[in-house]
Design an enzyme around this catalytic site. Structure first.
Site, PDB file in Angstrom:
ATOM      1  N   VAL A  78       0.836  -1.208   0.000  1.00  0.00           N
ATOM      2  CA  VAL A  78       0.000   0.000   0.000  1.00  0.00           C
ATOM      3  C   VAL A  78       0.866   1.252   0.000  1.00  0.00           C
ATOM      4  O   VAL A  78       0.620   2.208  -0.745  1.00  0.00           O
ATOM      5  CB  VAL A  78      -0.938  -0.009   1.225  1.00  0.00           C
ATOM      6  CG1 VAL A  78      -1.668   1.322   1.349  1.00  0.00           C
ATOM      7  CG2 VAL A  78      -1.939  -1.149   1.119  1.00  0.00           C
ATOM      8  N   ASP A  79       1.897   1.277   0.827  1.00  0.00           N
ATOM      9  CA  ASP A  79       2.784   2.437   0.934  1.00  0.00           C
ATOM     10  C   ASP A  79       3.496   2.700  -0.391  1.00  0.00           C
ATOM     11  O   ASP A  79       3.563   3.837  -0.878  1.00  0.00           O
ATOM     12  CB  ASP A  79       3.802   2.185   2.047  1.00  0.00           C
ATOM     13  CG  ASP A  79       4.151   3.443   2.820  1.00  0.00           C
ATOM     14  OD1 ASP A  79       3.553   4.493   2.545  1.00  0.00           O
ATOM     15  OD2 ASP A  79       5.018   3.370   3.709  1.00  0.00           O
ATOM     16  N   ASP A  80       4.043   1.645  -0.985  1.00  0.00           N
ATOM     17  CA  ASP A  80       4.720   1.793  -2.283  1.00  0.00           C
ATOM     18  C   ASP A  80       3.765   2.322  -3.342  1.00  0.00           C
ATOM     19  O   ASP A  80       4.135   3.183  -4.161  1.00  0.00           O
ATOM     20  CB  ASP A  80       5.255   0.436  -2.737  1.00  0.00           C
ATOM     21  CG  ASP A  80       6.535   0.056  -2.025  1.00  0.00           C
ATOM     22  OD1 ASP A  80       7.593   0.111  -2.654  1.00  0.00           O
ATOM     23  OD2 ASP A  80       6.467  -0.284  -0.842  1.00  0.00           O
TER      24      ASP A  80
END
Length: 1338
Positions: free
Chosen positions: A411-413
């Site tokens: 999700v962060d990437d």
């Protein structure tokens, strides 16, 4: 102080040159195909496990005499902490036991003998930390594969877990992605229980290999889980953990289900799962543990080394290896997608995106575009993905962290890649790649509004109770740092207007709705200090700055603006003196270290990038931060070694808090590029912020938001020490702390830099009265306590006044010299009260101040059947579980109310214009009210009784650090070092009243002589003993105050009166204790110490009325000597050492207390809100007509200008104590009280009529409803005085600005008129809507 124009130009030039150097280095390390990747550093665990694996499989050809083994040895030895011989989790951290054992074993397998000096030093470290038996689960697991631990000491891990359906509460998909992919191959290994040969060809637990790391090598059958009884009844009581452990033991008894028909099916499913999840390149999850474990499991299940699956897996494992000048070592993972996306985004921030000013230089544009295309090509659009199991959205679109990880997009990437694409090319906002990425992110939002990293709603924290979970990393719940990144991404997309391009309206609406849920989650997660915890980066700095970058697009909402302001002020407070920001990784285990640590480029860049969204580039603190980046950039010749333009030696990445930390060198590089670029962009902008909020930043805002905290302390030196320890924690957060206590403690309070308020009285009064009758209950019944009542009434009245009164001593000094003048002169009005329960008026003072209250107790004060009220005990013994125990708490409070209630009600009615209280409130409501109570004792000594409410915390003991300031007298050192063969005993009776000190000294010296011991007597009584001391025997030493923390570790026994502070000091020092209780809680602590096996049976022969008659008799002397002989017998030493270790491992109780105080203060301030005219300042007043909140500055200005009158304003209610009492459940006692109250009303009316007829003037107590009198309310007057002070101070702070003369008041008045107009417009709109609704219904 602002920079001069030429200084600012110089800083801009330096920043521009630093930015250019960093950009040049970025392109110098770009890969041929356009991407960036830097090695990911970690601790020695992965390299050590790699060595173990290659040693276990001879066909992998690990020749200990070869070059590969030499390179591995070189790296492992080079990674050792030379100072203590350990291996730590990251540079700069203390050694870690498990990592050290793994590195030690790896070196032994590589041929390094145990006699090697490095291993000798490591051995000493391991033994000093409990030996090999205390390693974590996975270390124990790997040791078992070499026979260094019996498999019977390893928790069961049944492979049948793979067969559990997805709807079951426990199945592989409720585990986090990393735990799932690691655990499944480990299930196979646990089934096979392999035993690999050691260098001496032995794999027997009794072989002796590594015995040098055991404290007791004869017993290796050490259970992994704590004893069942402790989980059921002890300090580690945990029903869920107990159930799992019982299940594990039951499985062990039946052979772990190995022989059941289902086991073969389970193993087959595990292998099928591994084969399905292997990438074409051989990787599993892009992470060393599953890659290593999967190959291992396949080999155990019969796959050959030549099998294609195994070959590809081994090749993937080797790709994690790094060979450099330090040797050969293994990365935990690789981060190409993450590195490239962040690098490109930073370069685009610096103007290298499409159309950017810098893009045309050389071939930079083409190189950045190549990197963008490389990242775009990694979008995962296939059918794979464990995230699909529970996600409501089945459409793919994410990006992963590594080269090849199709099963676990991040999700962060994904959010970073989306921002990178739009920053590079504004037209990408309408692209399929961005829309699919956003759709996938929306589908991954958790039910609590936040986001985890790889899974949805993966928050089953109870899984951490499983026996093999000792790293608290089995789940992937929502975290603030990831959620903040999502808001940053959403904010960019929602405000995107470049080229007339924007998101589809439908998608924009969904982003808005998602953002509201995310903001609600972040409000809940914000700590009392204003910071947010960081899961994937170090730590509060990372979490807070991630969130702050996500808030600007939503700051139109007042709650968002308040949260942002609190975070900004916290972040500004964390700036180091050198201008940078930093934070130690130790803050994960010690929250009091939040935001503290040596400056790093990453932390400084995170802080600058976040603050530049809320502060102007002209802010001196930000300019100082930029100067730190400029000054600390490494020379170009050093960049390649650091993989960054700034030093990258310190790790700032987090894998698993307290377990695995990661060194991402590019973090110290591309984030600094973004920060410098943003600073330069902001200095190019016109200064549009020359308005009130920014004129009032830093000095004015920081001073006027500095909170007043009152500490009420009634008691002896031990009690004041505890509160001074708490005060020190609060002072570090820049609170103004006033300590109200007895004049005997004034010198001590002021010596520690705190404001002192004299309440009169003193501990000697208690000791002289209560020493006559140790049982407080009987003292009350007999009337002895009446001798104290007059003094206590004066003291309690002064405690109440301390919450708002001007300082009654002028010697108070503040710990912060910069704020010293303000602290002395700004009128004090307590924003929060911290008190001992004994002060009685604490809750009444809090009610008048409308402020929260936190109670701090050194002994139990709430009802329980476990023991009686400690003040009712007159013997050092009690019967647990008795109904009388429970009743004593209510009975004592009733007697206390009978003694003091009339005085308290008189103050409430006549001085503070409040309603009187019924006796039921004192005997029931207060005892059951959920007022935060912090109990400063060890849960190992007094566990938390089950009857106590949720707001009670047994926090652990605390001490006032004094060792560093103490210089022992030479005579004391000589005494301790003389006759070393004799044991030494310390005797101290604290603040106890002693009528005949020479007789006491003589009796103690006589007993010590009988047992051939030396004795140090610590006196605190006021008595001239010089003539007596001259004739002391040689084995006796009499001294004044000596810090317990210095003295007790140097002696063999401790005789004392049983005070809470003395008992806690003895527990911490691990010294056997003999207690001779006098009165009050001393009997309770005496019983506890004896029952826990930490000392002999308490002596009951001691003083009444301060005499020593009890031990002057022959029988008394004999009993004292026998008890002292028992004390020194050595039978208590082991239990004392064990207890000391447990107590020392606990969190400092003062830290817990400070956290609770910060939480209560933050909650109260959040309820009161911020000023409608000056949002940077908290509200203190509320306009009765409009409902608008005003700070002191705005209120005083509007009153001074005649726009308002003080009578138009009500003091803000931070906590409504009246409403809180009304919510309490009523009992039959309330009915009795109601009847008594009604009769009181009637009687009062008769008295009033009689008084009027007879024109009598008397002290007739009003029992009706009291109408407040604004002109005589002392607290209201103090608040008005403080508001006028705040106005004058703010105007002085603006004297150098453009707002001179009446311009400041005019600006406030203009804002006030606008705020009132808006408030009435909203009210009219609501009224119109209501009328419209009624008309429609008609």
């Amino acid at each position: 102080m602002d920079m001069a124009p030429d200084e600012l130009d110089e800083l801009r030039g330096s920043a521009q040159r630093a930015l250019e150097q960093a950009i040049d280095f970025s392109f110098s390390c770009q890969q041929d195909d356009g991407h960036w990747v830097a090695p990911v550093s970690a601790d020695a665990t992965f390299t050590a496990q790699y060595v173990m694996f290659k040693h276990a499989i001879p066909a992998l050809n690990l020749d200990i005499s070869g070059a590969e083994a030499a390179a591995l040895r070189h790296w492992l030895l080079g990674d050792q902490n030379a100072a203590e011989g350990s291996w730590g989790l990251a540079p700069g951290l203390p050694g870690n036991l498990s990592t050290t054992v793994e590195a030690y074993l790896a070196l032994r397998l590589l041929g390094v003998p145990s006699s090697n000096p490095a291993l000798q030093q490591a051995r000493r470290f391991v033994l000093a930390h409990g030996g090999i038996s205390r390693v974590r689960f996975f270390t124990r697991f790997f040791l078992a594969t070499f026979g260094l631990f019996p498999w019977s000491a390893i928790p069961q891990m049944p492979a049948e877990l793979i067969l559990m359906p997805k709807w079951a509460p426990l199945n592989i998909y409720v585990l986090s992605s990393w735990a799932r992919s690691t655990l499944i191959p480990i299930l196979v290994v646990r089934h096979h229980e392999p035993l690999y040969p050691l260098p001496n060809a032995q794999s027997d637990p009794n072989s002796g290999f590594l015995d040098e790391l055991w404290l007791d090598p004869t017993n290796k059958e050490v259970p992994f889980a704590p004893p069942l009884w402790d989980m059921f009844h002890g300090r580690d009581r945990d029903v869920v953990k107990l159930a799992f452990t019982l299940g594990d033991k039951a499985l062990a008894q039946i052979g772990g289900l190995k022989k059941g028909p289902q086991r073969r099916l389970a193993l087959r499913r595990c292998i099928e799962w591994l084969l399905e999840h292997q990438e074409e390149t051989g990787d599993w999850a892009g992470f060393f543990p599953p890659m290593h474990g999967s190959v291992w499991a396949l080999l155990l299940e019969g796959f050959s080394l030549e099998h294609d699956v195994v070959k590809r897996g081994l090749e993937a494992l080797e790709r994690l290896a790094v060979n450099d000048e330090s040797g050969k070592w293994l990365q935990s993972t690789v981060s190409p997608c993450w590195d490239t996306a962040l690098m490109v985004k930073a370069l685009c921030d610096a103007g290298l995106g499409l159309g950017g000013a810098e893009a045309a230089k050389g071939n930079r544009h083409a190189r950045v575009t190549t990197a963008v295309d490389w990242v775009r090509s990694l979008q995962l659009l296939g059918p794979q993905g464990d995230w699909r199991v529970y996600s409501r959205n089945q459409r793919p679109g994410g990006w992963s962290f590594e080269y090849n990880n199709t099963w676990y997009p991040d999700v962060d990437d994904t959010a970073v890649v989306v921002m990178m694409l739009v920053t590079h090319d504004p037209a990408a906002v309408e692209s399929n790649a961005v829309e699919m990425g956003i759709e996938w992110i929306l589908g991954m939002q958790n039910h609590d509004g936040g986001w985890g990293a790889f899974d949805t709603n993966n928050d089953a924290l109870w899984l951490h109770k499983i026996p093999f979970s000792d790293m608290d990393s089995l789940v992937d719940p929502s975290t603030s740092d990831v959620t903040g990144r999502m808001l940053e991404c959403f904010g960019m997309l929602l405000t995107h207007r470049k080229g007339g391009l924007r998101l589809r309206p439908e998608l924009s609406q969904r982003l808005h709705e998602s953002a509201q849920k995310a903001l609600a989650f972040l409000f809940r997660e914000q700590t009392a200090s204003g910071a947010w915890w960081g899961r994937w980066g170090c730590n509060y700095n990372y979490g807070t700055t991630n969130v702050l970058r996500g808030l600007p697009a939503f700051c139109g909402d007042k709650e968002v603006a308040r949260a942002a302001l609190r975070a900004v002020l916290w972040l500004e407070k964390c700036q180091n003196k050198d201008g940078g920001w930093g934070e130690t990784l130790l803050s994960y285990g010690h929250p009091d270290l939040a935001g503290k640590g040596p400056s790093t480029a990453a932390h400084t860049a995170w802080a600058l990038d976040a603050l530049l969204r809320f502060r102007p580039a002209s802010d001196p603190a930000l300019q100082k931060g930029v100067q730190w980046l400029v000054s600390n950039q490494v020379p170009k010749t050093e960049e390649k070694r650091h993989w960054a333009s700034w030093p990258s030696d310190l790790y700032v990445g987090t894998g698993f808090p307290n377990v695995l930390y990661l060194g991402y060198p590019f973090y110290h590089h591309h984030f600094a590029i973004s920060a410098l670029a943003r600073f330069l962009d902001r200095t190019d902008e016109p200064d549009q912020d020359r308005d009130l909020p920014l004129l009032m930043t830093r000095h004015v805002v920081t001073t006027l938001t500095r909170h007043d905290i009152l500490l009420m302390v009634l008691g002896s030196r031990g009690d004041i020490d505890v509160f001074l320890s708490i005060a020190g924690k609060l002072a570090k957060n820049r609170h103004r702390v006033r300590v109200a206590t007895h004049p005997a403690h004034q010198q001590l309070v002021e010596a520690h830099g705190f404001e002192f308020y004299d309440v009169g009285g003193g501990p000697d009064e208690f000791a002289q009265v209560l020493g006559r009758e140790p049982n407080l209950l009987w003292s009350v019944i007999r009337g002895d306590l009446g001798r104290l009542r007059q003094s206590l009434c004066r003291t309690f009245a002064r405690f109440w006044e301390a919450g708002y009164g001007s300082n009654n001593t002028r010697n108070a000094r503040n710990a912060d010299p910069k704020a010293n003048g303000i602290a002395d002169s700004r009128p004090f009005v307590a924003d929060l009260i911290v008190s001992t329960p004994a002060t009685t008026v604490h809750v009444h003072a809090a009610e008048t101040l409308r402020a929260p209250l936190v109670l701090i107790a050194a002994q139990p004060t709430l009802p329980t059947r476990e023991f009686p009220h400690v003040f009712t005990m007159n013997k050092p013994r009690y019967s647990p579980g008795s109904w009388w125990n429970y009743a004593t708490f209510f009975f004592l409070e009733l007697l206390n109310w009978l003694a003091m209630g009339s005085f308290v009600n008189k103050l409430r009615v006549h001085t503070y214009k409040m309603k009187p209280l019924c006796w039921v409130w004192a005997t029931q409501d207060f005892l059951t009210a959920k007022i935060p109570l912090v109990c400063l004792w060890s849960s190992n000594v007094v566990p938390r009784p089950p009857e106590w409410h949720d707001e009670v915390m047994v926090a652990g003991s605390t001490t006032l650090a004094q060792v560093d300031q103490f210089t022992p007298p030479l005579s004391l050192l000589e005494f301790l070092n003389a006759d070393m063969e004799k044991p030494t005993v310390v005797v101290s009776f604290g603040s106890m009243f002693i009528a005949d000190p020479p007789a006491l000294i003589s009796a103690i010296a006589s007993a010590a002589a009988q047992v051939r011991a030396k004795v140090v007597i610590c006196r605190s009584w006021r008595w001239k003993l010089e003539s007596s001391l001259a004739s002391l025997p040689s084995h006796t030493y009499v001294a004044d105050a000596i810090p317990h923390s210095w003295l007790l570790p140097r002696v063999d026994g401790f005789v004392h009166h049983g005070g809470a502070g003395h008992t806690a000091a003895g527990l911490r020092a691990g010294v056997p204790m003999l207690i001779t209780p006098f009165f009050l809680d001393q009997h309770f602590w005496a019983a506890k110490v004896h029952n826990l096996g930490l000392g002999p049976e308490p002596l009951e022969i001691m003083m009444r009325a301060g005499t020593v008659a009890g031990i002057q008799t022959h029988q008394g002397k004999m009993q004292f000597a026998q008890s002292m002989q028992d004390l020194l017998s050595g039978q208590y030493s082991r239990r004392c050492a064990e207890m000391s270790e447990r107590v020392r491992a606990e969190t400092d109780g003062a830290n817990v207390a400070a956290d609770v105080i910060e939480r209560e203060l933050g909650s109260a301030l959040a309820r009161s809100g911020h000023c409608a005219v000056v949002p940077a300042l908290p509200a203190q007043w509320q306009h009765a007509e409009s409902g608008l909140a005003l700070c002191g500055v705005a209120a005083a200005s509007l009153v001074t200008s005649g726009m308002l009158d003080w009578d138009d304003l009500d003091a803000i209610t931070r906590i409504d104590w009246i409403a809180r009492r009304q919510k309490d459940p009523k009992s039959r006692l309330h009915a009795i009280c109601f009847v008594a109250d009604w009769l009181g009303h009637a009687f009062g009316m008769l008295l009033a009529v009689a008084g009027w007829l007879l024109q009598l003037v008397g002290d007739v107590r009003s029992v009706g409803r009291v109408k407040p009198h604004h002109n005589t309310d002392p607290i209201r007057l103090a608040m008005m005085e403080r508001s006028m002070f705040d106005l004058n101070f703010a105007k002085q702070g603006l004297a150098e600005a453009e707002l001179k003369g009446g311009a400041f008041e005019e600006l406030l008045a203009r804002r006030w008129r606008a705020a009132v107009a808006a408030a009435f417009e909203r009210r009219m709109e609501r009224t119109g809507n209501m009328l419209l609704g009624e008309g429609c219904q008609g």
